[in-house]
Design a protein around this motif. Structure first.
Motif, PDB file in Angstrom:
ATOM      1  N   UNK A   1       0.819  -1.181   0.000  1.00  0.00           N
ATOM      2  CA  UNK A   1       0.000   0.000   0.000  1.00  0.00           C
ATOM      3  C   UNK A   1       0.870   1.255   0.000  1.00  0.00           C
ATOM      4  N   UNK A   2       1.974   1.199   0.703  1.00  0.00           N
ATOM      5  CA  UNK A   2       2.854   2.364   0.735  1.00  0.00           C
ATOM      6  C   UNK A   2       3.535   2.590  -0.609  1.00  0.00           C
ATOM      7  N   UNK A   3       3.792   1.506  -1.344  1.00  0.00           N
ATOM      8  CA  UNK A   3       4.334   1.654  -2.695  1.00  0.00           C
ATOM      9  C   UNK A   3       3.307   2.324  -3.594  1.00  0.00           C
ATOM     10  N   UNK A   4       2.036   1.957  -3.434  1.00  0.00           N
ATOM     11  CA  UNK A   4       0.976   2.596  -4.217  1.00  0.00           C
ATOM     12  C   UNK A   4       0.893   4.081  -3.895  1.00  0.00           C
ATOM     13  N   UNK A   5       1.094   4.446  -2.642  1.00  0.00           N
ATOM     14  CA  UNK A   5       1.103   5.863  -2.273  1.00  0.00           C
ATOM     15  C   UNK A   5       2.326   6.578  -2.847  1.00  0.00           C
ATOM     16  N   UNK A   6       3.451   5.886  -2.870  1.00  0.00           N
ATOM     17  CA  UNK A   6       4.680   6.498  -3.388  1.00  0.00           C
ATOM     18  C   UNK A   6       4.612   6.699  -4.897  1.00  0.00           C
ATOM     19  N   UNK A   7       3.830   5.884  -5.587  1.00  0.00           N
ATOM     20  CA  UNK A   7       3.717   6.010  -7.043  1.00  0.00           C
ATOM     21  C   UNK A   7       3.088   7.347  -7.427  1.00  0.00           C
ATOM     22  N   UNK A   8       2.381   7.967  -6.508  1.00  0.00           N
ATOM     23  CA  UNK A   8       1.746   9.246  -6.816  1.00  0.00           C
ATOM     24  C   UNK A   8       2.743  10.339  -7.179  1.00  0.00           C
ATOM     25  N   UNK A   9       3.991  10.214  -6.774  1.00  0.00           N
ATOM     26  CA  UNK A   9       4.977  11.250  -7.093  1.00  0.00           C
ATOM     27  C   UNK A   9       5.523  11.101  -8.505  1.00  0.00           C
ATOM     28  N   UNK A  10       5.275   9.973  -9.158  1.00  0.00           N
ATOM     29  CA  UNK A  10       5.859   9.726 -10.477  1.00  0.00           C
ATOM     30  C   UNK A  10       5.434  10.749 -11.530  1.00  0.00           C
ATOM     31  N   UNK A  11       4.144  11.069 -11.683  1.00  0.00           N
ATOM     32  CA  UNK A  11       3.799  12.066 -12.711  1.00  0.00           C
ATOM     33  C   UNK A  11       4.416  13.438 -12.451  1.00  0.00           C
ATOM     34  N   UNK A  12       4.500  13.831 -11.189  1.00  0.00           N
ATOM     35  CA  UNK A  12       5.112  15.124 -10.878  1.00  0.00           C
ATOM     36  C   UNK A  12       6.616  15.056 -11.136  1.00  0.00           C
TER      37      UNK A  12
END
Length: 173
Positions: A1-12
């Protein structure tokens, strides 16, 4: 779940092209990482202060919260694919605002993690590691169509992981 949250920074992070910004891209990536960690910790603290009131129906709260995060991530995947969530970074204020805007889901997850028997320091450490890896990969990529498609796919998979976690944590545990 924390990896899924960390993926949010990829587009930025895709907007922080290392080839153009050089050393500034690392400072900008640091602000992304810091935004993730600060909002997670703020959410955890806020949840610790108030979510003891929902202990009687915490499964429902966990299900609704993580489901909302998952659905939002899946819906945002379409915007990522079009390039609407990839920002061209050059101004430090834009980076800081984008950092906090993309970490809103992390804030909500931080609140929800107070209802689970997991240590806060462990969560922060794992989130830090995943966010550093994802943001580092993002600044090394070019913001082109194939990279946006990869970011969109990862965003969708992160949303699906959150939905499965919502069902599992909300109803099974």
């Amino acid at each position: 779940m924390l990896l899924a949250l960390a993926i949010q920074v990829l587009p930025v992070a895709l907007g922080m092209n290392y080839r153009k910004l050089k050393a500034r891209s690392f400072a900008f990536a640091f602000s992304l990482i810091l935004g993730q960690l600060l909002l997670f910790q703020l959410g955890y603290w806020l949840g610790d202060q108030f979510l003891y009131l929902v202990k009687g129906f915490k499964g429902t709260v966990i299900f609704i919260g993580f489901s909302l995060i998952g659905i939002r991530m899946i819906m945002d995947a379409f915007h990522v694919r079009k390039g609407e969530r990839t920002y061209v970074m050059g101004n430090p204020l834009t980076v800081i605002l984008a950092s906090f805007a993309q970490a809103i889901n992390t804030f909500l997850a931080g609140m929800l993690f107070t209802l689970l028997p997991v240590d806060n320091e462990f969560l922060l450490m794992v989130l830090l590691i995943f966010t550093v890896i994802v943001s580092g990969a993002g600044i090394m990529m070019n913001p082109e169509k194939t990279e946006r498609a990869l970011a969109s796919l990862l965003f969708s998979l992160g949303g699906i992981v959150m939905l499965f976690a919502a069902v599992y944590l909300g109803f099974i545990i």
